[in-house]
Structures are given as structure tokens and as C-alpha cells.
Design a protein around this motif. Sequence first.
Motif, mmCIF file in Angstrom:
data_model
loop_
_atom_site.group_PDB
_atom_site.id
_atom_site.type_symbol
_atom_site.label_atom_id
_atom_site.label_comp_id
_atom_site.label_asym_id
_atom_site.label_seq_id
_atom_site.Cartn_x
_atom_site.Cartn_y
_atom_site.Cartn_z
ATOM 1 N N UNK A 1 0.844 -1.196 0.000
ATOM 2 C CA UNK A 1 0.000 0.000 0.000
ATOM 3 C C UNK A 1 0.872 1.236 0.000
ATOM 4 N N UNK A 2 0.633 2.124 -0.958
ATOM 5 C CA UNK A 2 1.377 3.373 -1.026
ATOM 6 C C UNK A 2 0.932 4.314 0.092
ATOM 7 N N UNK A 3 1.812 5.218 0.512
ATOM 8 C CA UNK A 3 1.433 6.165 1.562
ATOM 9 C C UNK A 3 0.405 7.183 1.057
ATOM 10 N N UNK A 4 -0.400 7.681 1.978
ATOM 11 C CA UNK A 4 -1.360 8.743 1.662
ATOM 12 C C UNK A 4 -0.621 10.069 1.769
ATOM 13 N N UNK A 5 -0.275 10.629 0.607
ATOM 14 C CA UNK A 5 0.596 11.798 0.600
ATOM 15 C C UNK A 5 -0.083 13.031 1.179
ATOM 16 N N UNK A 6 -1.394 13.134 1.028
ATOM 17 C CA UNK A 6 -2.078 14.286 1.605
ATOM 18 C C UNK A 6 -1.989 14.268 3.129
ATOM 19 N N UNK A 7 -2.156 13.090 3.715
ATOM 20 C CA UNK A 7 -2.015 12.984 5.167
ATOM 21 C C UNK A 7 -0.577 13.236 5.605
ATOM 22 N N UNK A 8 0.365 12.816 4.776
ATOM 23 C CA UNK A 8 1.764 13.015 5.133
ATOM 24 C C UNK A 8 2.130 14.500 5.098
ATOM 25 N N UNK A 9 1.527 15.253 4.151
ATOM 26 C CA UNK A 9 1.787 16.702 4.125
ATOM 27 C C UNK A 9 1.286 17.341 5.408
ATOM 28 N N UNK A 10 0.114 16.906 5.884
ATOM 29 C CA UNK A 10 -0.414 17.443 7.130
ATOM 30 C C UNK A 10 0.454 17.058 8.321
ATOM 31 N N UNK A 11 0.938 15.814 8.337
ATOM 32 C CA UNK A 11 1.830 15.390 9.423
ATOM 33 C C UNK A 11 3.127 16.189 9.427
ATOM 34 N N UNK A 12 3.638 16.460 8.230
ATOM 35 C CA UNK A 12 4.869 17.244 8.147
ATOM 36 C C UNK A 12 4.650 18.658 8.644
ATOM 37 N N UNK A 13 3.468 19.194 8.362
ATOM 38 C CA UNK A 13 3.159 20.532 8.848
ATOM 39 C C UNK A 13 3.073 20.552 10.375
ATOM 40 N N UNK A 14 2.467 19.520 10.940
ATOM 41 C CA UNK A 14 2.398 19.431 12.396
ATOM 42 C C UNK A 14 3.797 19.309 12.991
ATOM 43 N N UNK A 15 4.658 18.534 12.339
ATOM 44 C CA UNK A 15 6.041 18.365 12.815
ATOM 45 C C UNK A 15 6.776 19.695 12.815
ATOM 46 N N UNK A 16 6.599 20.472 11.749
ATOM 47 C CA UNK A 16 7.267 21.766 11.696
ATOM 48 C C UNK A 16 6.731 22.710 12.765
ATOM 49 N N UNK A 17 5.429 22.631 13.007
ATOM 50 C CA UNK A 17 4.838 23.491 14.023
ATOM 51 C C UNK A 17 5.296 23.123 15.429
ATOM 52 N N UNK A 18 5.702 21.905 15.626
ATOM 53 C CA UNK A 18 6.248 21.499 16.926
ATOM 54 C C UNK A 18 7.701 21.942 17.099
ATOM 55 N N UNK A 19 8.443 21.913 16.025
ATOM 56 C CA UNK A 19 9.881 22.215 16.120
ATOM 57 C C UNK A 19 10.143 23.710 16.282
#
Length: 634
Positions: A492-510
Motif C-alpha cells: 500500500x502506497x502512503x497517503x501523501x495528503x495525510x503526510x503533508x499534514x503530518x509534516x506541517x504538524x512536525x514543523x509546528x512542533x519544532x
Amino acid sequence: MLRIKKLDIFIVKSFSLLFLGTFFICLFIFIMQFLWKYVDDLVGKGLEINVLGEFFFYATLTLVPTALPLAVLLASLMTFGNLGERYELLAVKAAGISLLRVMRPLVVITLILCCTSFYFQNVIAPKAQVKLWTLLISMKQKSPELEIPEGVFYDEIEGYNLYVKHKNKETGVLYNVMIYNFSKGYDNAQILVADSGKLEMTSDKQHLYLHLYSGEMFENIKPQTGSVNNIPYRRESFSEKHIIIEFNSNFNMVDESFMNKQYQSKNMVELQTSIDSMRHQVDSIGKTFYEEAKVTTYRLADRFTNEDTLALKKTLTKKVNLDSLYSNLTIQDKQRIIETAFNSAQNIENDWRFKSFNTAETDYRIRRHEMEWHNKIALSFSCLIFLFIGAPLGGIIRKGGLGMPVVISVLIFIIYYIINTTGAKMARDDKWIMWIGMWISTIILAPVGVFFTYKSNNDSVVLNSDTYINWLKKVIGIRDTRHMSKKEVIIEDPNYMEEIEKLEVLCSLCEPYVAKRKLTRAPNYFRIWNKVEKDEEVIAINTQLESIIESLANTRDLNILNLVNNYPIISVHAHRCPFNIPTINIAIGIVLPIGLIFYFRMWAFRIRLYKDLKLIHKTSRDLQNIIRKQLVNK
């Protein structure tokens, strides 16, 4: 059932072949060590081959019990090391068979070896020791020219007393030689003094040939008139003189009876009998000494008359100042009293020294017999101890052959030898209780064998070098890098839209964490030791990061994988206090040298965390851009 029997046969066969080889190797090493110890008694003696054969045969019999434990250790270590290296032990464990079940046939064999070792020590070794020491004493007496000591008179040659001040062991030359010849009687004594000389054996081995250089000879001459007041003598000076001395140097065995009282020549029953008889003897002697002391040392001397005794008794009932009595005496009386007291004290001292020497000598002999009694059991039992050390250790290190197993076996045996020798010495000198001194090696190594067996049976990594290397890297701060590669099969390929949101959350934490914490500044030395709570923000960042990495690992895009590999591995606790207990942290901070080491370590990890968060933020933005481009292209 048949499979297990075949496994037992396989284990026994693998162990037996290695045990036979290691046993003879260990026995050969111990024989060479024993030979090196007594090489001076063998070389240059002209001993026949049958005598040397007997010597090596009896020496081998006495060394068999010593070689058995080391052979068991080395063979078991190699056997299970080979099984682990070939993954055969792993296959056996995967089949549901425990290590103890695999070791069961070897335990039976080792118990047989323990009984064999005990039989050799209790039955064969005492007889072999008698024969061996008889041979050694006979060898020492065979060639006296090699046994003449320096600085003392040597009287092993009948009718002669030889004195040598210095001896060259390489050339055999004797220096400052003095010879007293009493072969013709003391009335016709002959004295020879020489600067140097050499003593050799004739070819028929029936005479000693003595070469003397630069000396003088003095000889009594029997008077013709029978006068005993004036005995004439003859003096002769010589530059070189040759003397032949009758001496039978053929090899003759001495009487074996001198070994009857030695502890080496007795079995356990005889040792116990000797111990009981010597203890009874010591008790009898002690009682005799006590009775003698009551009637001699600790009573009034017999030299006093009845009147003096009565007067002394009356005086002793009153409080008397002895110093005043002594000061009123004359000088002669004072001197007489002092000399009498000194002689009396000296006689008592000499008497008690002699008695204590006899008692101490008997006690020493008792301890030597007790040591031999315990050693026969302890040395036999050590075979089983070494099996439970070698077998699990081989399964842990998984290295066969003669490399690593030999090194480990030698180290373990050296540790055992040091502990055993130390305990035996302490027991011999009566500093430790006998059973503690003789069993101290077993008491220490038995728990080690249980520990290794437990760890190996549970597949522990206690001796895995990678475990300690990773721990050391963690302490120092060395970390691995990510090495993610493209998967051959992706379900199963990753859900890229969800990954973009996760990356945004990661940046907001850092971003706010970096701005708020000011990680590049040096922390306050006094406040940092009280902060023992976990850094929940860093833990959340690391959790979010690992979730993104786990999802993107299924991507087919190599550019995304390359960027994911740029993410660092975060140490979420290294920038905090080393322990969760405030008291320990404060104690570390108070001890300034240790506190400074931990302080600079935490500061270094704070700086590294700052760089990691910056890299995570940058990599996350790059991943967002690549994923968006990929979505646009689709």
C-alpha cells in the motif's frame, strides 16, 4: 524420542572427539611445566631410558586430575561454540529443546570424569607420588658433583667433607675449594685447600676424579714413638693435583619408606586417620605442657627455704612496695637478683619456643593433610563446574575452533588457579578456615556457571560485543544514520495528503520549541540538576517524526527516500539530567569533577538537539515541496 536420542549421540560424539584432543594437549603442557621444574635433576645424569620412562609415567598419572578440568572447559567451550557458529544450536532451540536438555548427556559424561578424577587422586595418585618422589630423590643422589652447594659443607660422599665457596654451573669449575679427607680415620685426617678445581665421574661410574689447582695439602703423620702430645704433620704445596675418590654413582633406588608419613602418599581414609592421630597427639602434648607449667613455671621456686617461704607468704598478704624493697638492697644483691631473673626468663622463653615449635610443626602437618583431603574432592568437582561455565559460554560467544575458545579457557583457568592457590595458602597458614580456603574457587565459580547457563538458556546478549559497543556509542554520543532503501514489494502506497499534514504538524512542533528553549546557551549549573521530569515536547516531536518515516518508507519515489534518510535519530533524554531521582542528580552536581562531566555532556546534547530540530524542519519543508510536485504531476 528417536530424534532426541540422535541429538544426544551427536552432542556426545562432538564433545568426545574434542575432549580427547584437548585432554592430551593439556596433559602435555602440564608435563612440560613439571619437567621444567625438575630439569636440573635430569640433565647430565646419564640416566637410562627406562628410568626416564618411569619418571614420565608416574608424573603423568599425578597430573591427570589437574588436566581433566581444563580439558572439560576447553572441549565444552569449543563444542558449543562450533554449534553456535554453524547455527546448529539455534536450530535445536527453535525445535523447542532447551540448552539444559542439550547439555544432559555431557553432564552424565562429566560426572563420570569427576569419579575418574577422584579415583586417580585417591587410589592411583598416592602410589604414583611415592614412586615419583623416590625417583626424584634417587636422581638427586646419583651425581654429587652437580649437587655440591655453595657456601656450606657437603658430606654426601662417605669419608669426605667438601666446601666450595663459588661454583660455575656452566663450566663445572669449583672455586676456593676446601676438602677434609677422613677416609683413613680422624687421626690421619687430610686437609686440602685449592684456588680452583673440577669434579668429574670416571667412565666406569665407580670413582670421582678430582682436579685441584694452586693449593696446599696438610696431612697428619702417625708418630713412631706413640707420643700423643706432639703429632707431626706433612705440608705440601702444589700447582696441580689429581685425586681419585671411590664412589658408586650407578642409579640406585632409595627406600620408599621415607614417604610413609607424607600427605601425598595417602588416600582419604589414611589422611583422616593421620589427622585424628595427630590431633590426639597435639591434645596429649598440650595437656602435658600444661601440667608441667603448673608445677614449674607458675609456682614458687624450690630454692627458698621453709623459713623464707613462710616469711614470703606473710609478706605477700600485705601490700608491699617492691621498688622500695629493691632500692634498699646492696649493689651485689641487686645484680644477683637481676641476673637470676634474666636467666630464669630466658630459660622459660627458650623452653616455650621449643614447645611452641613442636606444636606448630604438628599443626602445620595436620593442615597439610586436611588440605589434601579437601583437594581430592574439590578438584574432582571442578570438572562439573567448568562444564557449566564452558558450555553456555560457547553458546553465547558462538565461536569455534582453537582461537577465541582457547583464549577464554586459559583466562578462566588462570582466574581459577589464582583463587584456588590463594585460598590454599590462606588455609595452609591458618589464616582462613580450612573448608573456606580449599573451596573458595568453587564457591566463586559455581554462581558464575549458574549465571552463564541461565543467560545462555534465555538467549541473552550478555557477551554480545555489539550490545556494549552500542551502549558506549550512546554514552559518548555517537549515533547511526538512517539507511532506508526502496522496498521490492509495496502493498500500500502512503497517503501523501495525510503526510503533508503530518509534516506541517512536525514543523509546528519544532519551531516554537527552538525559539523557546534557547538550546545553544549554556544551561544554569545550579538549576539543571532539579529538572528531572521528562521533556514531553521532544518526545512528541520524536513520535511524530518516526510516524512519518514509517509511512514514507513505503514510497516508490527515490527522491522522497533520500530526503527521509536525512532525518537524524533523536536522543530524547540525553539533554536532561542523567537520573530520574533528584537526590542522585544533586549529589552528582555537588561532586564537582563528575558534575562538570555530566554538565558539559548535557550542554553538548542540547546543541546537537538544536541542530537536529533545524535539520528536521528543513527536511520536512523539502519533503512537502516534493510531495506537492508529485501530486500536481499526477
